[in-house]
Design an enzyme around this catalytic site. Structure first.
Site, mmCIF file in Angstrom:
data_model
loop_
_atom_site.group_PDB
_atom_site.id
_atom_site.type_symbol
_atom_site.label_atom_id
_atom_site.label_comp_id
_atom_site.label_asym_id
_atom_site.label_seq_id
_atom_site.Cartn_x
_atom_site.Cartn_y
_atom_site.Cartn_z
ATOM 1 N N CYS A 16 10.092 95.711 -57.531
ATOM 2 C CA CYS A 16 9.627 94.747 -56.503
ATOM 3 C C CYS A 16 8.149 94.504 -56.847
ATOM 4 C CB CYS A 16 10.073 95.324 -55.118
ATOM 5 S SG CYS A 16 11.834 95.599 -54.816
ATOM 6 N N GLY A 44 10.783 90.469 -59.498
ATOM 7 C CA GLY A 44 11.828 90.418 -58.679
ATOM 8 C C GLY A 44 12.480 89.254 -58.374
ATOM 9 N N ASN A 119 7.756 98.788 -52.855
ATOM 10 C CA ASN A 119 8.094 98.878 -54.085
ATOM 11 C C ASN A 119 8.318 100.207 -54.333
ATOM 12 O OD1 ASN A 119 8.720 98.516 -56.923
ATOM 13 N ND2 ASN A 119 6.420 98.577 -57.319
ATOM 14 N N GLY A 120 9.732 100.323 -54.769
ATOM 15 C CA GLY A 120 9.893 102.076 -55.346
ATOM 16 C C GLY A 120 11.270 102.207 -54.601
ATOM 17 N N TYR A 259 7.429 97.355 -70.571
ATOM 18 C CA TYR A 259 8.258 96.074 -70.156
ATOM 19 C C TYR A 259 7.922 95.579 -68.908
ATOM 20 C CZ TYR A 259 12.560 93.374 -69.080
ATOM 21 O OH TYR A 259 13.302 92.485 -68.533
#
Length: 467
Positions: A16, A44, A119-120, A259
């Site tokens: 995210c 996201g 995020n995570g 990436y």
């Protein structure tokens, strides 16, 4: 499979993206957050949300879709007048895709309002959720972010800062957090620093984001990365930092450099562009090829392909063209059309590849289905040979910390040798970057890295993991 882009099923998908601002200059915080999220859209595409605080209350809007789909000018006008804002773009790695799971989460508790963007992924979320439910908590979502918010609210009588520290002591996993009360913006990075989080400034106003590329989008100055285990509190009185105890070794996700992150970002002192180009150079030394042209699978393989071409002396060219408008699916395609998905997204330049021996660079192979189709596409376009080179080691293990990876049984790198994978995808040869080579690309960061998807060794023990 991503609900909006079935073509991404053969990639490790994003976590995210989060963005926050505390205004001291009379800025339009909702607009700045909108553009910050736009710059983080690659992290996201399932949902987006913005919450703003004006000193008295918190207003918010969130919805399913891309940032410009969820927010138009009229909607942003309803969020005007705030002093603080946090925003979130979500890829659903945990929990379903319901709008209930879109963030920021906004909760009302006895001391006021709290908004949270995360995020995570927590490896002990289920255990914590069960414990809280047995104590009487009621959950509205299926995301572990609500577990974090609930824990903070339960400890709030001890003061917000203490409540956050007590909550951190119970969390196991990866989290970059932005918290917002009516008058404070708080940034938190997990003890291992597994997810990136950066601090910046616009004039006298502070901004926080998952990646530094978001600062460029809003004309902000990068200050530094938030440290593992650090809590940053930003209020009318300025910025304060609390450093909580951390393990001896950190564990930043190395796939950010391979990436996930945008190429123009810098994370923990390392340029993503430089790391990717260096990966291509090392790959050329580890797996040379006798060929006429180096091409990259756009966009993720392009920078590594430039490095490979530079180090090998083989010319670089554009052999594959990407349709940049693919990704949003408004109709359900038939099976026949779905099988042509790679051709819709990518097309080979016949005049460039015909009759040539090609080195094709990509960042990873997950299931192998896309790689096989691209090799076939190049051969149909007239390529004499296709030598595939991957700018990361084989992905052999799942991630448990916020990356959407298949189970081990669906990872081609876990089931087959490199030689077998080469035969499966139909390439003339196949070479992966070594773990040692990968670590050379991120030298100078001053931190350690999580290599769990390559080695099976994770910074945090994961009970019941897929063996």
């Amino acid at each position: 499979m991503h609900p909006r882009d079935p073509l991404l099923a053969d990639k490790l998908n994003e976590e995210c993206g989060i963005f926050g601002i505390f205004d001291q200059d009379g800025l339009a915080v909702e607009e700045i957050t909108y553009y910050g999220l736009y710059a983080l859209q690659h992290r996201g595409q399932e949902s987006a949300g913005i919450a703003v605080a004006d000193g008295h209350t918190i207003r918010y809007h969130k919805g399913r879709g891309l940032v410009p789909e969820v927010f138009d000018e009229e909607m942003l006008d309803t969020l005007k007048g705030g002093k603080i804002a946090i925003g979130h773009v979500r890829y659903p790695t945990y929990g379903d895709t319901s709008l209930y799971n879109a963030q920021p989460l906004v909760i009302k508790y006895k001391k006021g309002f709290l908004a949270l963007a995360h995020n995570g992924n927590l490896v002990n979320a289920n255990a914590l959720r069960t414990e809280l439910e047995e104590a009487g908590a009621i959950f509205q979502t299926t995301v572990d972010s609500e577990v974090i918010a609930n824990l903070i609210a339960r400890h709030i009588d001890e003061g917000l800062e203490t409540a956050i520290q007590n909550t951190m002591s119970k969390l196991r996993g990866a989290y970059a957090l932005l918290l917002m009360t009516e008058d404070k913006l708080i940034a938190v990075r997990d003890l291992y620093g597994m997810r990136p989080l950066a601090l910046g400034r616009i004039g006298h106003s502070y901004v926080v984001a998952s990646e530094s590329c978001a600062f460029d989008a809003v004309d902000a100055e990068f200050i530094r990365d938030v440290k593992p285990g650090e809590i940053i509190i930003i209020s009318q009185d300025g910025l304060r930092s609390i450093q909580t105890p951390v393990p001896l070794k950190s564990g930043l996700c190395v796939f950010e450099f391979i990436y996930f992150a945008r190429t123009d970002s810098t994370i923990d002192g390392v340029s993503v562009y430089t790391a990717r180009k260096e990966a291509g150079k090392i790959l050329a030394a580890e797996h040379p090829a006798d060929a006429d042209l180096v091409i990259g699978v756009p966009d993720s393989g392009t920078t590594a392909a430039l490095g490979y071409a530079e180090a090998s002396g083989i010319p670089f060219g554009e052999g594959l063209i990407k349709n940049r408008y693919v990704g949003r699916t408004f109709i359900k395609p038939s099976q026949a059309i779905r099988e042509q998905g790679v051709r819709i997204k990518l097309n080979a330049l016949r005049k460039i590849v015909k009759g040539k021996r090609i080195v094709m660079i990509d960042d990873s192979i997950v299931r192998g289905t896309t790689s096989k189709k691209i090799v076939e596409m190049l051969r149909l376009a007239g390529a004499r040979e296709v030598h595939m080179r991957i700018s990361s080691p084989p992905v052999r293990f799942p991630c448990y910390f916020g990356i959407d990876t298949p189970t081990k049984e669906h990872l081609i790198g876990a089931r087959y040798s490199v030689e077998e994978i080469c035969r499966i995808i139909g390439a003339d040869s196949l070479g992966y970057l070594s773990i040692e080579g990968l670590l050379k690309t991120v030298e100078g960061s001053g931190c350690d890295f999580c290599l769990g998807c390559f080695s099976g060794e994770y910074p945090i023990a994961v009970e019941g993991k897929d063996e």
